[in-house]
Design a protein around this motif. Structure first.
Motif, PDB file in Angstrom:
ATOM      1  N   ASP A 243      41.297  38.685  45.392  1.00  0.00           N
ATOM      2  CA  ASP A 243      42.639  38.273  44.991  1.00  0.00           C
ATOM      3  C   ASP A 243      42.648  38.071  43.474  1.00  0.00           C
ATOM      4  OD1 ASP A 243      44.970  36.865  44.393  1.00  0.00           O
ATOM      5  OD2 ASP A 243      44.948  35.779  46.297  1.00  0.00           O
ATOM      6  N   PRO A 244      43.481  38.817  42.732  1.00  0.00           N
ATOM      7  CA  PRO A 244      43.452  38.705  41.269  1.00  0.00           C
ATOM      8  C   PRO A 244      44.293  37.553  40.729  1.00  0.00           C
ATOM      9  CG  PRO A 244      44.945  40.450  41.944  1.00  0.00           C
ATOM     10  CD  PRO A 244      44.388  39.865  43.207  1.00  0.00           C
TER      11      PRO A 244
ATOM     12  N   TYR B 245      49.371  38.955  29.273  1.00  0.00           N
ATOM     13  CA  TYR B 245      48.432  39.730  28.462  1.00  0.00           C
ATOM     14  C   TYR B 245      49.230  40.398  27.343  1.00  0.00           C
ATOM     15  CZ  TYR B 245      45.606  39.188  32.708  1.00  0.00           C
ATOM     16  OH  TYR B 245      44.928  38.674  33.788  1.00  0.00           O
TER      17      TYR B 245
ATOM     18  N   ALA C  46      43.536  43.307  31.912  1.00  0.00           N
ATOM     19  CA  ALA C  46      44.162  42.842  33.153  1.00  0.00           C
ATOM     20  C   ALA C  46      43.466  43.467  34.355  1.00  0.00           C
ATOM     21  CB  ALA C  46      45.648  43.182  33.159  1.00  0.00           C
ATOM     22  N   ALA C  47      43.109  44.756  34.222  1.00  0.00           N
ATOM     23  CA  ALA C  47      42.446  45.450  35.334  1.00  0.00           C
ATOM     24  C   ALA C  47      41.105  44.811  35.641  1.00  0.00           C
ATOM     25  CB  ALA C  47      42.254  46.923  35.007  1.00  0.00           C
TER      26      ALA C  47
ATOM     27  N   THR D  62      40.421  41.766  35.593  1.00  0.00           N
ATOM     28  CA  THR D  62      40.643  40.562  36.397  1.00  0.00           C
ATOM     29  C   THR D  62      40.604  40.907  37.892  1.00  0.00           C
ATOM     30  OG1 THR D  62      42.012  39.739  34.605  1.00  0.00           O
ATOM     31  CG2 THR D  62      42.186  38.589  36.679  1.00  0.00           C
ATOM     32  N   LEU D  63      40.936  42.171  38.228  1.00  0.00           N
ATOM     33  CA  LEU D  63      40.889  42.626  39.625  1.00  0.00           C
ATOM     34  C   LEU D  63      39.470  42.870  40.107  1.00  0.00           C
ATOM     35  CD1 LEU D  63      43.264  45.759  39.672  1.00  0.00           C
ATOM     36  CD2 LEU D  63      43.873  43.466  40.399  1.00  0.00           C
ATOM     37  N   TYR D  64      38.605  43.198  39.165  1.00  0.00           N
ATOM     38  CA  TYR D  64      37.320  43.806  39.472  1.00  0.00           C
ATOM     39  C   TYR D  64      36.467  42.931  40.371  1.00  0.00           C
ATOM     40  CZ  TYR D  64      32.962  46.285  38.310  1.00  0.00           C
ATOM     41  OH  TYR D  64      31.786  46.980  38.355  1.00  0.00           O
ATOM     42  N   GLU D  65      36.023  43.496  41.488  1.00  0.00           N
ATOM     43  CA  GLU D  65      35.105  42.824  42.415  1.00  0.00           C
ATOM     44  C   GLU D  65      35.658  41.520  42.974  1.00  0.00           C
ATOM     45  OE1 GLU D  65      31.672  42.451  39.873  1.00  0.00           O
ATOM     46  OE2 GLU D  65      30.812  44.290  40.640  1.00  0.00           O
ATOM     47  N   LYS D  66      36.999  41.375  42.940  1.00  0.00           N
ATOM     48  CA  LYS D  66      37.608  40.161  43.467  1.00  0.00           C
ATOM     49  C   LYS D  66      38.604  40.540  44.542  1.00  0.00           C
ATOM     50  CE  LYS D  66      35.457  37.338  40.980  1.00  0.00           C
ATOM     51  NZ  LYS D  66      34.474  36.485  41.632  1.00  0.00           N
TER      52      LYS D  66
ATOM     53  N   THR E  77      45.931  46.846  29.760  1.00  0.00           N
ATOM     54  CA  THR E  77      45.540  47.376  31.075  1.00  0.00           C
ATOM     55  C   THR E  77      44.053  47.164  31.338  1.00  0.00           C
ATOM     56  OG1 THR E  77      47.256  49.047  30.938  1.00  0.00           O
ATOM     57  CG2 THR E  77      45.539  49.414  32.570  1.00  0.00           C
TER      58      THR E  77
END
Lengths: 107, 451
Positions: B255-256, B273, B246-247, B249-253, B243
């Motif tokens: 589209d993940p 993952y 993978a989480a 990868t979302l950060y400040e983007k 988590t």
């Protein structure tokens, strides 16, 4: 219908700049079960995020489900560019509070 | 294929790291140390003013350990987005620090300095040739934007950094760079695939933020092999979980799944993952898709005047209920008083306790706070104008009358004397565009220095 609070389903609820022109909202659920319940509920739409923040629907750029992190994220156009006249949150890190009131129907 | 290890000491050079974590990282015999030094998050001021947003001594503390470790272990050290914004003054601050430390510690190495400031005329030429487009919800670039821009930087990809290693540099310090580039470049240059290498860089670039409990001032270790990479914590107080990784990868983007970057995009649709040890996560299936045309992100800012602010509080329930009208009274009185003097300014308020944090996005409209915090903000064409208008607005707000007023001695509680604070020059972003280039090196000249 019985509803469950998002704060009971998610372990991360946050906002942050995605570059100076966009604000991105992340909801990371506690587990797959909560994530599935949320995505099946149909609650997390562009329309819902627009209503929550009082903006036009086309101000919501995208709502994306990301299963590997059990996450749903939405990205909106910043009402003011980071650091521009009238901006109140340069990093965009304190725009998440309206998300805390979301409730999801227990289908 | 032997694994290739990259040590990420901290989220941003100058944010620090525990020595115990760093030593643990070095004990794994990393093949490279890489660190990101920048971000656009702190806002437009730093790029415009040429000021780093990290303290000189904090950066020197980190660089001391990183340079010593690179020299002792004979491995490369890569630093991206030097000085925060990665323009010439920012790059110079960090290059000077490296020279200073090398002198003090008698270290000798070959250093590559890669510049990232882009000449306005070069951008103008590309604009004429229709090779510039907005990135996201940004207006199309106009010539006026270029005329007004005080500094423009381009965000370099992996190639110039890998090129510096190819040229035999042991220390590589770069201006503005795509954050994951410094982590991916040594792996790519050693023959590892760009998909996993860049995705690994995306996780490593914020140090231990991708672990749990997260931290922006702790180390993370990445290892890349054939078709996979792994990230692990080096502090027993934290772990990398599926988590947490993978989480990140979302950060400040936005589209993940598809992450655009210089020269292509990361496709993470089939990424998996997997927890392979208590503190270690393996990632597979990350793909790099090269773009047909190589584009570089440009960031630029223009001048927007000078700022002065006053901070005050209010505990009077009548004044709080009338605050919208009070603000109008102050604006009108100020406008009237300076009419005809040619004063060019904007006067605005932030009311904490009443939409101060979220402004127009605030859904709570009817809250009645028992106290409010007030910031009076003036941006003037010069500092003197901002000081004058802010001081006048402050005294007007302190003594103006409003309906139902009982507290006739003064409307504001000031926590400080003097009440006004100069915020200095103000900048606004006006360039956030993609520019098509002939090759990945075009905007990023390199010099080699034997230190």
């Amino acid at each position: 219908m019985k509803k469950i609070k998002l704060t009971e389903m998610a372990e991360v609820i946050r906002s942050k700049n995605s570059g100076p022109y966009e604000l991105t909202l992340d909801i990371i659920f506690k587990d797959r079960e909560n994530f599935e319940l949320a995505r099946r509920s149909g609650v997390f739409t562009k329309k819902m995020f627009a209503a929550l923040y009082g903006i036009e629907a086309d101000g919501v750029i995208d709502v994306i489900e990301f299963a590997p992190a059990n996450a749903i994220k939405a990205t909106i156009v910043r009402p003011v560019v980071s650091g521009g006249a009238g901006d109140s949150d340069i990093y965009g890190a304190q725009q998440h509070a309206p998300l805390l009131n979301i409730e999801v129907p227990m289908g | 294929m032997k694994e290739f290890l990259v040590l990420s000491p901290t989220a941003i050079l100058g944010y620090g790291f525990p020595l115990s974590s760093f030593k643990e990282g070095l004990s794994r015999l990393p093949d490279a140390i890489a660190v990101d030094a920048g971000s656009t998050d702190p806002g437009p001021y730093y790029l415009g003013a040429g000021e780093p947003f990290t303290g000189r001594n904090a950066v020197k503390r980190d660089l001391n350990y990183l340079l010593e470790a690179a020299a002792a272990n004979k491995i490369p050290l890569l630093i991206g987005s030097a000085g925060g914004s990665g323009g010439e003054p920012h790059l110079k601050r960090d290059v000077d620090l490296i020279m200073e430390i090398a002198g003090q510690k008698d270290l000798h190495f070959r250093m590559a300095v890669i510049h990232a400031e882009v000449e306005r005329e070069k951008v103008r030429d590309s604009l004429y040739r229709n090779k510039i487009k907005p990135l996201g919800p940004v207006p199309p670039l106009q010539e006026k934007d270029l005329d007004e821009a005080v500094r423009i930087v381009g965000q370099m990809g992996v190639e110039p950094l890998a090129g510096a290693l190819e040229a035999g540099a042991q220390v590589v310090i770069a201006g503005r760079a795509y954050d994951p580039s410094v982590f991916a470049a040594p792996a790519c240059q050693s023959g590892y695939r760009p998909g996993p290498a860049i995705h690994m860089g995306k996780i490593l670039e914020c140090g231990a933020i991708a672990s749990t409990p997260g931290s922006g001032s702790d180390c993370l270790l990445g290892r890349i092999g054939a078709g996979y990479f792994e990230v692990e914590t080096l502090n027993p107080a934290r772990v990398c979980t599926v988590t947490s990784v993978a989480a990140h990868t979302l950060y400040e983007k936005s589209d993940p799944v598809y992450l655009p970057l210089p020269g292509g995009c990361l496709d993470l649709k089939r990424t998996r993952y997997e927890q392979v040890a208590e503190n270690r996560v393996r990632v597979t299936g990350s793909k790099f898709i090269p773009a047909q045309k190589y584009t570089v992100k440009l960031e630029g800012v223009k001048k927007a005047g000078f700022r002065t602010v006053t901070i005050a509080g209010c505990r009077d329930p009548v004044m709080i209920s009338e605050i919208d009208q009070v603000m109008e009274i102050v604006k009108e009185r100020t406008r009237d008083n300076f009419a005809g003097t040619g004063s060019d300014y904007s006067l605005s308020f932030k009311i904490y306790g009443k939409n101060g944090v979220m402004g127009d996005l605030e859904p709570v409209r009817d809250a009645v706070p028992h106290e409010i915090g007030i910031i009076i903000e003036v941006i003037g064409k010069n500092q003197e104008t901002a000081d004058t208008i802010c001081g006048f607005a402050r005294s007007t707000m302190l003594h103006c009358s409003y309906p139902g007023r009982t507290a006739t001695a003064g409307n504001l509680a000031f926590p400080f004397s003097p009440a006004e604070f100069r915020g200095g020059e103000v900048f606004n972003y006006n360039i956030y565009h993609l520019m098509e280039v002939a090759d990945p090196f075009e905007l990023f000249p390199m010099e080699i220095i034997n230190v």
